[in-house]
Enzyme design. Sequence first.
Site, mmCIF file in Angstrom:
data_model
loop_
_atom_site.group_PDB
_atom_site.id
_atom_site.type_symbol
_atom_site.label_atom_id
_atom_site.label_comp_id
_atom_site.label_asym_id
_atom_site.label_seq_id
_atom_site.Cartn_x
_atom_site.Cartn_y
_atom_site.Cartn_z
ATOM 1 C CB THR A 59 -6.028 -6.431 -1.421
ATOM 2 O OG1 THR A 59 -7.415 -6.386 -1.798
ATOM 3 C CG2 THR A 59 -5.730 -5.275 -0.476
ATOM 4 N N GLY B 43 0.815 -1.212 0.000
ATOM 5 C CA GLY B 43 0.000 0.000 0.000
ATOM 6 C C GLY B 43 0.849 1.262 0.000
ATOM 7 C CG HIS C 211 29.031 16.575 42.813
ATOM 8 N ND1 HIS C 211 27.840 16.323 43.440
ATOM 9 C CD2 HIS C 211 30.001 16.213 43.698
ATOM 10 C CE1 HIS C 211 28.071 15.833 44.647
ATOM 11 N NE2 HIS C 211 29.374 15.755 44.823
ATOM 12 C CG ASP D 48 -2.372 -1.554 6.637
ATOM 13 O OD1 ASP D 48 -2.771 -2.737 6.702
ATOM 14 O OD2 ASP D 48 -2.895 -0.707 5.882
#
EC number: 2.7.7.23
Length: 601
Positions: free
Chosen positions: A82, A13, A508, A165
């Site tokens: 498809t 797609g 530190h 998807d």
Amino acid sequence: MKSDLAIVILAAGRGTRMRSSTPKVLHNIAGLPMVAHVLRGAQLLKPCKTIVVFRDVRVEQYIRNTFPDVLTVAQSDALYGTGFGVFSAIPWIRSESYGNTYPNTRHESHAEYELDACDLDTCNPASDRLNDQESLKGGRHIHTKSGDVTNNKPFPSRVLILYADVPLVPFQLLEELVRKPLKQAVGAIVTTHLDNPKGYGRVMRDNLGSIAKIIEDSNILPEQSINEVNTGVGIFDTEYLQDALNKLLKCHIAHSPNQDCVTNQDCVTNQDCVTNQDCVTNQDCVTNQDCVPAAHTEAHVLSPKVIVTEQIHKKAESEHQHAGQWMCRQDTVGAQNTKEEMRLTDIVEYFYNNGLRVNSITTSDSELLLGVNNRVQLAKTEKILNDQIIKRWQLYGVTIKSPETTWIDSTVQLSEDVLILPGCILSGRTRIEEGAVIGPFATISDSFIGKNTIVKRAEIIDARIEEGAVIGPFAFIRPGTVIGKDSKVGTFVEIKQSNIGPESKVPHLSYIGDANIGSHVNIGAGNIFANYDGKLKHETCIDDGVKTGAGNVFVAPVKVGRGAYTGAGSVIRDDIEEGALSLTELKQKTIPKWAENRGDG
């Protein structure tokens, strides 16, 4: 013994609604591209082969690199839909090309297949093999012009079709679909019910409950209140699927009005059909023969071939009162396909019109079966998956104080008795061992976090934190760093590509880059490791037991010997021997009454 199941994953797609230069199926959710989630689920079914149909070469490249046992088939830019996608995979389903035998195999597919049924000009289902179920048992062969596919070889008898998807399909559902025998059916699809089915293909059934067709959303009439939708997931007998796609392709190529793709036996006689204007809507009629008498719209007459809802019955009866008027048939395959594409869903109607049944599995997990087409759906899908991941880890023995503010990728590994405080993001190949406390507001990616460590308000990327270490708050641990057992990295410390030995401290305001620091070392506040000369990076080596003063600068390359000390404010340019004290000696100058003389009052 090989499985008889092949899996085809459609990933061709265009994904234009994503509005992205990245192929839609390569967009990440929970740390992996969508197509990867689908492939991982597919592999759990142990198919004999898995085929991904792609269009963008980047999809192919990803699969080659990540799933080397998966076959990839290119769908031509000239072919849409498809149906074409699955058709492209058919030759490789039938071939001997198994992923574990021919890894990284790429196949071009441009509809170059020789169709060995009737010619396009004589495409008539009345004489076609689909109307002869006995002859279908022998199958029909489709082959490429290159002759790569062998017709006499065994091949998978079933094809599971998935979409790249639709990444959240539950494995249990796929397992049920695969294990459930088709019996007298040629396939089965997964459906679900939606309160608002807008945008999804509807499943139309006859009044015996059999699936008759799938209608696209754009073709649904206002009177048709159907909330059962097709999810796209389905399994089909390979032979029947191939025959159906063969026929639909021929009709598509021939640009026929598609009435040849169904049987015409539902018309009383062709002469009984009048004009299109006598139909409910003209646009629904393809040819007059697709009409049926309005007088015969009772369900027992129409069933099972003609599907007309009660709402349409009522409308027809109100608008066509006299005998001899006609209602448009709604079962002409592809007649309402307004796009230049061949849809896989058309095979459902094709099977039905030829007396072949498609079963269904209906699930209530509708949110897990809907596709991703835009960024809104992408975010929704990722949230659903994240909720699942969090729940799974909670049940496993991980305490997550604020599930609403915690994000965990599907690739992350956690152990029992890990505590995750609010606002944490765990991503990539991160692994966290038991007893670790993470957060609040920690971001960790691709890193190992050892037992009983504490990471608070810190970011850690591609690093290794050993057992008992304390990180943060506000520490930044960059790639290539190893923090040793029981060490401490404190406030506003950045460490890059360095090894910090066991029980050492960088408490530190320091930058440590390209350094090797031994065990039991204390780095004073505000130390800077100057590792870059403008062209190259250089290494600083601090041996075991070294104590550095505040405000030191180590100009690499430089080495400090075991047990040495450095004074506050020192700039260390030269190596320091073991046990020595190194100072940068600057004479202190004091000017009395300087402020008074300056006029400060």
